[in-house]
Design an enzyme around this catalytic site. Structure first.
Site, PDB file in Angstrom:
ATOM      1  N   TRP A 316      63.176 -21.471   8.865  1.00 36.18           N
ATOM      2  CA  TRP A 316      62.809 -20.960  10.188  1.00 36.18           C
ATOM      3  C   TRP A 316      61.316 -20.660  10.262  1.00 36.18           C
ATOM      4  CZ3 TRP A 316      60.613 -16.515  12.197  1.00 36.18           C
ATOM      5  CH2 TRP A 316      60.734 -16.343  13.584  1.00 36.18           C
ATOM      6  N   HIS A 317      60.745 -20.230   9.129  1.00 35.35           N
ATOM      7  CA  HIS A 317      59.340 -19.832   9.136  1.00 35.35           C
ATOM      8  C   HIS A 317      58.381 -21.006   9.205  1.00 35.35           C
ATOM      9  CE1 HIS A 317      61.001 -15.943   7.965  1.00 35.35           C
ATOM     10  NE2 HIS A 317      59.889 -15.448   8.440  1.00 35.35           N
ATOM     11  N   GLY A 318      58.858 -22.188   8.918  1.00 39.34           N
ATOM     12  CA  GLY A 318      57.972 -23.329   9.024  1.00 39.34           C
ATOM     13  C   GLY A 318      58.606 -24.566   8.445  1.00 39.34           C
TER      14      GLY A 318
END
Lengths: 472, 467
Positions: A316-318
């Site tokens: 989700w963060h990247g």
């Protein structure tokens, strides 16, 4: 647009406040907020604002279908459609290039892919709309009947770009029915300014020094430089992100919305489990309520569930492998704490559990910082006392000494001291007679005026950009 | 009982008053400064920063949809913010609050990303032009040397764009007491390319003497050990050049002369250039290589410009540590050529003389940038002098050359000065150094750079394009 810019502070926000408080009817206030929120988004994404509206419409529509067909297969189909479309958008815009590149890398294939610029905030707003449809399906809330109201929930500018991930159930009532009070406005303003100071006076400063150590001269990194650099990144990311959440919560309060808290002094954690109860709370609770528990939570397949949730959290963060590793890294420690120690970590003495927790988090940030795995390796070599450049050199020594006072201030700012300050100020206000109230007022006044003044100076200072070779 | 109620009511009112004032504390500055920002006069240039401030962007749908329009509005608003200078000095005060000095009074600050390669085309590491892959389109405006040369076996073509750009680094600037210095790192990639370019000049002009002079900067002599040893050593730069220069090229040992005079005022403390005294010592080295007898320093007529604060001070001005430099500014001593001379600056590809200049401008009134008292940077300047030797020299140079030129005018009747960064603006692609040398029967060629430009990609690309 971002909050920490002069054009937001001195043009967008005053215009927004004037229009909002001049308007009398809630309907008018909501339309003003909606139009300005779309403008706020379009400022950074003049094209993909369409995607935001489309995504909002899909969930609004599916929500109504679910509401009208409760308990039937149509409700289920609408839910599935909503999940597929939301994750599909996220997949196409955020992950497609990454997946295809990874496949190409693994199988030496040459599949074509389109690289989109990631639409701002897409990870936040798709999760918000997704939580809405799921909550409607579960019967936790009624579907919103007005599209404009629903779009307002999705696009409301305080929380649009970087969270917190506000669930529809948190604000459903407030959309049509909320009150703005004088003290709510004052508290919101103080909260907003606190967030602004965290971002502008602490995070930005930490970021520029961190970059000096970890980006520009990585090949010359010493062990001391690696430790100080990653410490500064830990400061930067916390004050940046939690500052943004503070600004969002403060602005929300000014307009009468109550948003959930997103951070709770994460660096005083006593275990990694504890850290994730304190860091980006709205995200970890999203994964808990919509992924972990539906999968069976602690009762069935605990390890598998943890693995899935933490791979997804990382991703989700990247869209990059280092974020996947970052998520899996936390999986390892959560597995250790939950399965092997069975939750006994927090019973350890403080001199074991606190250094352990902080060290794990600090090393974790290295996975977060370096998107290039080769650079990550170089960093770890220096971090673990095997730097080809030695323990310390003139550059790292100078940078550490020059910024030692800042480091101390930043560490203190990570502690929950402000709670006591708030209590003290609140206590003063309760005292009989006028002196307590006057002191409370003066402290607040100095704080607000000072923060606004210094943050403005700092933002203007960032534009000081002398051009050395202008005329040569 | 009634009294108590009244008092409660009074307290409530007072509390509301205080809360209202606090709300206004937030809102009034926003509205006030916001309103001022709309009606405030707009500035075009910031003298302090030596740059043009962002102006109101022109609207187009393509810039709107690409997001560029709003970005430019942002930049415009920030650059034109009311009371900008007041806020800048408050920001400097803020920077000082955090700062802890070291025992030896040293600070490392972020320098400037601007390249050396000229004003409008400076390349930053993030620029899309910097490509790690060989991209022929990048060099379309600068034909490679192999095309220029008619000789079939002209070694390997010099391939500047084909080199990975991993070496491009951000510039850091060191403030040590009252001296500001740019941090330097040797580029093992670009220095050999530089040498090849000089070699190719010699190959194409075997009848000329070709000199290579690379000037070190102050960080080499006045910084702590770490900043001028290993991969930061400018002596290493000269060694790499020597290893790669052909034996037919004469390398001028300016470094050795400068090193013997570091207790003299050979570098500015607030500017990235050398002083003309520093240039003089480089000139004595050139004379040894070229077989001339250097004039004694006492022979020249001199003068001084006081209170000179240069480029590095501007870069560091926002940091309070630079105040020591401000309080003890540089001065500039100039030395006027012994021979009577005249310089002609060419304004277009037909060699139309734009205006005439002297190699040293005396009697300027408080120049904003004192180093401008030399000839400055132009595409091509022709100096003629009455020294009577009949010899001709052409030099390619960056701004370090400007302080050096006056000394040459006592040894050459004609000195042609080429600044590769500005050639294409005046001549398009039509200027060729080698053709020019043949047409004007020039005797000596001097390739002169300071060690930053000597290994800077965009500078070398421009140098390549005129050979």
């Amino acid at each position: 647009m971002v909050f920490s810019s002069l054009i937001f502070l001195y043009l967008f926000l005053p215009v927004c406040l004037i229009l909002y408080f001049v308007a009398r009817k809630m309907r008018a206030k909501n339309i003003i907020l909606l139009v300005l929120s779309l403008l706020f988004y379009a400022w950074g994404e003049p094209v993909w604002v369409i995607l935001l509206i489309f995504s909002g419409f899909v969930d609004y529509f599916n929500g109504r279908i679910i509401e009208a067909n409760r308990g039937t297969k149509y409700a289920k189909m609408a839910l599935i459609a909503s999940i597929v479309i939301n994750l599909g958008l996220l997949g196409v815009f955020k992950y497609s290039a990454f997946f295809i590149q990874s496949i190409n890398g693994l199988f030496s294939a040459h599949l074509p892919f389109a690289e989109f610029a990631l639409p701002i905030g897409i990870s936040f707003y798709t999760f918000q709309t997704l939580s809405y449809t799921i909550d409607v399906y579960r019967g936790n809330t009624k579907a919103q009947m007005k599209f404009s109201n629903f779009l307002l929930y999705v696009s409301l500018f305080p929380q649009l770009i970087a969270g917190p991930i506000v669930r529809y159930t948190d604000v459903a009532e407030q959309i049509d029915n909320r009150t703005t009070t004088l003290s709510g406005f004052k508290n919101g303003a103080i909260r907003f300014l606190t967030g602004l100071a965290k971002k502008v006076l602490i995070a930005n400063y930490a970021g520029s020094v961190c970059q000096q150590l970890l980006s520009s001269n990585l090949s010359e990194l010493t062990t001391a430089g690696a430790w100080f650099g990653i410490f500064l990144f830990a400061i930067q990311i916390y004050f940046d992100f939690s500052g943004y959440s503070d600004m969002a919560i403060g602005l929300g309060r000014i307009f009468g919305f109550t948003y959930p808290e997103n951070f709770n002094y994460p660096y005083i954690c006593t275990s990694i489990t504890d850290f994730w109860r304190r860091w980006h709370i709205s995200l970890s609770s999203f994964f808990r309520d919509y992924v972990y528990i539906p999968l069976g939570g602690n009762r069935r397949h605990l390890v598998l569930n943890l693995l899935i949730v933490w791979s997804l959290t990382g991703l989700w963060h990247g869209a990059s492998w280092n974020f996947v590793f970052w998520g899996l890294y936390y999986f390892v420690f959560l597995f250790f704490e939950k399965v092997i120690l069975k939750g006994k970590m927090e019973q350890m003495p403080w001199y074991v559990k606190r250094p352990y927790s902080l060290l794990v988090v600090l090393i974790g940030w290295a996975f977060f910082y370096f998107t290039d795995l080769g650079q990550l390796g170089t960093f770890f070599q220096s971090f673990f006392f095997a730097s080809p450049n030695g323990l310390i050199d003139t550059t790292s020594q100078t940078i550490i000494i020059n910024n030692s006072l800042f480091a101390v201030i930043a560490v203190i700012a990570c502690l929950p001291l402000s709670r006591y300050v708030k209590k003290l100020v609140g206590y003063l206000g309760q005292q009989k007679g006028n002196i307590g109230m006057a002191v409370q007022f003066s402290l607040n006044f100095v704080y607000m005026a000072g923060v606004l003044f210094f943050c403005t100076a700092s933002l203007v200072g960032q534009s000081y950009n002398p051009f050395l070779y202008f005329r040569f | 009982m009634r009294d108590l109620q009244l008092e409660k009511e009074a307290r409530r009112r007072r509390r509301n008053l205080f809360t209202s004032i606090l709300c206004l504390t937030f809102v009034v500055p926003l509205i006030f400064l916001g309103a001022v920002s709309l009606v405030d006069g707009k500035a075009e240039v910031s003298q302090d920063e030596n740059r043009e401030l962002a102006q109101w962007p022109s609207f187009s749908f393509s810039s709107l949809f690409s997001g560029e329009y709003f970005q430019k509005l942002d930049a415009y608003y920030t650059d034109q913010f009311p009371f900008r200078n007041m806020f800048l000095s408050v920001n400097k005060f803020l920077n000082n609050l955090y700062f802890v000095p070291t025992g030896d009074d040293m600070t490392i600050i972020k320098g400037n990303q601007a390249g050396i390669g000229g004003d409008e085309e400076s390349e930053t590491p993030s620029s899309s032009q910097v490509s790690s892959e060989s991209d022929p389109s990048n060099s379309s405006e600068s034909p490679s040397s192999s095309q220029v040369s008619s000789e079939p076996d002209n070694n390997t073509p010099v391939d500047i764009d084909g080199n990975a750009d991993a070496e491009v680094k951000e510039n850091y600037t060191i403030i040590l007491k009252d001296r500001i210095m740019e941090q330097y790192t040797v580029s093992p990639t670009y220095l050999p390319i530089h040498a090849q370019l000089v070699n190719s000049i010699k190959e194409q002009l075997p009848e000329c003497r070709v000199f290579s002079l690379t000037a070190p900067t102050s960080v080499e002599f006045y910084s702590p050990n770490q900043y001028h040893t290993g991969n930061k050593s400018q002596l290493r730069t000269l060694e790499i050049l020597k290893e790669n220069l052909s034996d037919d090229v004469i390398q001028v040992n300016a470094y050795g002369k400068l090193r013997n005079h570091t207790d003299e005022y050979i570098y500015f403390r607030s500017d990235h250039h050398w002083t003309q005294l520093g240039a003089y010592y480089a000139y004595t080295a050139f004379c040894e290589s070229a077989g001339f007898k250097a004039h004694d320093l006492s022979e020249y007529q001199t003068g001084r410009y006081e209170n000179f604060l240069g480029t590095l001070y501007r870069a560091a001005k926002n940091y309070p540590q630079s105040d020591k430099v401000r309080d003890n500014p540089d001065y500039l001593d100039y030395y006027v050529p012994l021979s009577t001379h005249n310089g002609e600056i060419y304004g277009d590809a037909n060699y139309t003389v734009q205006y005439n200049i002297q190699a040293v401008k005396t009697g300027l009134n408080n120049p904003t940038y004192a180093y401008d008292c030399f000839c400055g940077d132009s595409a091509l300047i022709k100096f003629t002098s009455d020294c009577g030797t009949g010899k001709k020299l052409i030099m390619t140079k960056d701004s370090f050359g400007n302080a050096f030129i006056p000394f040459l005018l006592d040894h050459y009747s004609e000195v042609y000065v080429v600044d590769p960064r500005h050639v294409s603006k005046v001549f398009g692609g039509s200027f060729r150094l080698t053709n020019f040398v043949r047409e004007h029967q020039i005797d000596d060629v001097l390739v002169m750079n300071y060690s930053f430009a000597a290994q800077e990609k965009s500078y070398l690309t421009k140098l390549e394009s005129i050979i």
